[in-house]
Every structure is written in C-alpha cells, then in structure tokens.
Design an enzyme around this catalytic site. Sequence first.
Site, PDB file in Angstrom:
ATOM      1  N   TRP A 192     -15.133 -10.970  -7.409  1.00 49.01           N
ATOM      2  CA  TRP A 192     -14.932 -11.971  -6.696  1.00 49.01           C
ATOM      3  C   TRP A 192     -13.958 -11.798  -4.788  1.00 49.01           C
ATOM      4  CZ3 TRP A 192      -9.324  -9.805  -5.280  1.00 49.01           C
ATOM      5  CH2 TRP A 192      -9.206  -9.028  -5.901  1.00 49.01           C
TER       6      TRP A 192
ATOM      7  N   GLU B 268      -1.633   0.552  -4.537  1.00 43.90           N
ATOM      8  CA  GLU B 268      -2.418   0.085  -4.797  1.00 43.90           C
ATOM      9  C   GLU B 268      -3.390   0.435  -3.096  1.00 43.90           C
ATOM     10  OE1 GLU B 268      -5.226  -1.499  -6.593  1.00 43.90           O
ATOM     11  OE2 GLU B 268      -3.461  -2.239  -8.029  1.00 43.90           O
TER      12      GLU B 268
ATOM     13  N   GLU C  25     -11.583  -1.291  -5.983  1.00 41.64           N
ATOM     14  CA  GLU C  25     -10.574  -1.616  -6.494  1.00 41.64           C
ATOM     15  C   GLU C  25      -9.642  -1.894  -4.754  1.00 41.64           C
ATOM     16  OE1 GLU C  25      -7.267  -0.599  -8.155  1.00 41.64           O
ATOM     17  OE2 GLU C  25      -8.368   0.100 -10.300  1.00 41.64           O
TER      18      GLU C  25
ATOM     19  N   HIS D 233      -7.510  -5.343  -4.245  1.00 38.33           N
ATOM     20  CA  HIS D 233      -6.549  -5.432  -5.262  1.00 38.33           C
ATOM     21  C   HIS D 233      -4.618  -5.379  -4.361  1.00 38.33           C
ATOM     22  CE1 HIS D 233      -8.342  -3.636  -8.796  1.00 38.33           C
ATOM     23  NE2 HIS D 233      -8.553  -4.600  -7.953  1.00 38.33           N
TER      24      HIS D 233
ATOM     25  N   GLU E 188      -4.573   3.272 -15.145  1.00 35.40           N
ATOM     26  CA  GLU E 188      -5.437   1.897 -15.058  1.00 35.40           C
ATOM     27  C   GLU E 188      -5.113   0.854 -16.308  1.00 35.40           C
ATOM     28  OE1 GLU E 188      -7.795   1.218 -13.007  1.00 35.40           O
ATOM     29  OE2 GLU E 188      -8.759   2.542 -12.113  1.00 35.40           O
TER      30      GLU E 188
ATOM     31  N   THR F  95      -1.322  -0.086 -15.184  1.00 38.06           N
ATOM     32  CA  THR F  95      -1.756  -1.258 -14.379  1.00 38.06           C
ATOM     33  C   THR F  95      -2.440  -2.785 -14.229  1.00 38.06           C
ATOM     34  OG1 THR F  95      -4.245   0.312 -13.310  1.00 38.06           O
ATOM     35  CG2 THR F  95      -2.209   0.362 -12.184  1.00 38.06           C
TER      36      THR F  95
ATOM     37  N   ASP G  11      -9.107  -7.009 -13.392  1.00 33.75           N
ATOM     38  CA  ASP G  11     -10.147  -5.899 -13.291  1.00 33.75           C
ATOM     39  C   ASP G  11      -9.904  -4.014 -13.714  1.00 33.75           C
ATOM     40  OD1 ASP G  11     -11.726  -7.129 -11.291  1.00 33.75           O
ATOM     41  OD2 ASP G  11     -10.897  -6.444  -9.012  1.00 33.75           O
ATOM     42  N   GLU G  12      -8.227  -3.952 -13.828  1.00 35.31           N
ATOM     43  CA  GLU G  12      -7.112  -2.279 -14.015  1.00 35.31           C
ATOM     44  C   GLU G  12      -8.394  -2.456 -15.221  1.00 35.31           C
ATOM     45  OE1 GLU G  12      -7.224  -1.517 -11.813  1.00 35.31           O
ATOM     46  OE2 GLU G  12      -5.391  -2.782 -10.745  1.00 35.31           O
TER      47      GLU G  12
ATOM     48  N   HIS H  51     -11.937  -0.886 -15.802  1.00 33.51           N
ATOM     49  CA  HIS H  51     -11.650   0.531 -15.205  1.00 33.51           C
ATOM     50  C   HIS H  51     -11.097   1.349 -16.522  1.00 33.51           C
ATOM     51  CE1 HIS H  51     -11.206  -0.685 -10.648  1.00 33.51           C
ATOM     52  NE2 HIS H  51     -12.473  -1.565 -11.367  1.00 33.51           N
TER      53      HIS H  51
HETATM   54 FE   LIG Z   1      -7.034   0.415 -10.696  1.00 32.47          FE
HETATM   55 FE   LIG Z   2      -5.980  -1.450  -8.611  1.00 32.55          FE
END
Ligand SMILES: [Fe+2]
Ligand SMILES: [Fe+2]
Length: 326
Positions: free
Chosen positions: A34, A77, A112, A115, A165, A168, A197-198, A201
């Site tokens: 995305w 971020e 990242e 974000h 991570e 978050t 996403d976090e 990660h």
């Molecule tokens: Fe992150």
């Molecule tokens: Fe992030």
Amino acid sequence: MKFFEEKRREVMKHIEKYMLEKMHEFLKPIDEIWQPSDLLPDSTRDTFFTEIKELQESAAGLSYDLVAVLIGDTITEEALPTYESWLSMVEGVDKDQHNGWMTWTRHWTAEENRHGDLLNKYLYLSGRVNMRAMEVSTQYLIADGFDIGTGTDPYRNFIYTSFQEMATNVSHRRVASLAKRDGDTLLSKMCGVIAADEARHAKAYKHFISKIFEVDANEAMLAFEDMMRKKIVMPAHFLREVGLKIGQTFGHFTDAAERLNVYTAVDYVDILKTLIDDWQIESMTELNEAGEKARDYIVRLPDRLLRVAERMKNPMLEYKFSWIYG
Ligand SMILES: [Fe+2]
Ligand SMILES: [Fe+2]
C-alpha cells in the site's frame, strides 16, 4: 579473546544470509504494498472537496487525547532520519555494501517512510491540528536525536528494534480501534495498515536476534539484560514543543497514551514476556556464569515490573498541547 567489535562483525556477517533469505517475507515488494495515496482523498478528482469534508466530519469526533497521541505517533514516525542514520552506524553494517545489512536498513527505512507520510497528510487534512506547532516539534525531534543506550552494538540495537516494533504495533492497533469507536473508519484503516507493517518488522528483528542467540548466546543474553536494566526508552523521549526544553512534552504524550490505554506499563511487560517466550530465554542452558545470571534476571523481571505497574496511578493531569486547536 577477540575484540568485541571484531566478534560482532563476524556474527553479523554470519547471520546476514538468514536476513537476505527472508527479507522478502519481512518486507513487502514495493510495487505491491500500500501507499499513502491509496487511503487518502485524490486531489485530481471532482469528489476531492466532498471527501475532505467527510474526512473532517469524522475527525471532529476524535477525543482530545486521541488526537494528541496520534500527533505524537506521527512525529515519532517522522523522525525516521534519526533511526536510519543510527542503524547505519551499527557494527557490521557496511556503508558501501550493496547486498548486505545496509540493504536491509534502506529497505526497512523505505517501508517505514510511508507511515509518517500517511499520518502527516491525514492530520493536515483533518482540520484539528496546528500544523506549524507540530512541524516545529518534528524538526526539534530530528535535530535533538535520541539516546537509547544501544551504542553501535548490533545485539543491543536489534533487541531495541524488536521491542520497539512490537510497541508501535500495539499502539497503532489501539489507535485504530479507538478511531473506529469515535466514528473515524478511514483513520482506523490507516492505523491498521501501519500496525500490520510494524508486526512484520517486529518478526524480522526478533528473527535476527534468534539467529544471534544460536551462535553467541552468552553475549546476546548480556545485551538483553543490559537493555532491560536500562529500560527500553521510546524513540521520541526528547519530544518537545516550541518554547520548551528538550524532552518536556514527552511525558504529556505518554500520559495521554496511558489514559487511553493505547500504550501502558502493562503493555511493556507483555512485550517483554513475548520476547522471553519467542527467544526461549528460560530454557537456555549453555551459558557461562554471567550468562546464567543475566537469564535469571530477565526471567524474573516481568513479575517485578507488573507489581510496579499495578501500583501506578492513571495519569490525570490535563495538558494543553500547542499542536491542537480548541
Ligand atoms: Fe516500525
Ligand atoms: Fe512505523
């Protein structure tokens, strides 16, 4: 005995192949993942102004604390340059390398970067935020940097990123559900995709540490103990507003997060417990005396911290952020 740095570089070289093997699982292909514009009103369309109006109507329902937390999250971020430069200084990350650890750092940074981009645009459009005040805080935070106690040690760095991570992931996920509760489904979706996403990660950094434990358990254990003794500080701990001193806004931001149950002392303990389980700390036996001591300290820590967390009162102090109108 080899010098500390030399040994670290050797281990990093060794686990590099595991990272490259799994990089495409931990980070999504750029053409497929995305992008902020997938979630934001398209300014080339006739419907743009109606969409902005709808966005602002939904944003009007967000609680004051939630807007404050969202701004703090966004600034955190947006301080990505700090994190990228810090990761590239780590022992074993060679700056001129094109397919080693520097590749990971670049690709992670690229993911990242979306974000802060997305959240910043949302906040700009929301009509709730004094953007200038927020931008001043962002510039300050990048200029002030951070002091998280990892040095250039890859073990401490990846323990920190594993923790962070996960933290978050928790906080973006909670903001997503609170936004939904307050009637802002668009914001909820945004925070949901960021949280996903976090989570990926976190999986990556935890995997790197697992691999380090396989080859250098004692040193990894000591690094874990050291980071937990120092406590994992949030990357935005130097957060400030215009006219304030370094770090003076940070406590108000974490108070708001605590009040909303977006990120609490109990979450800190839960993350620690997850790391202990995932890295199988408790059953690790091939350790020297110092390693065993470190392991025992870590294993006992969650109960101790939980007792402290239970005694903590929910922060009630009201605070007026320069970032928010009204
Ligand atoms: Fe992150
Ligand atoms: Fe992030």
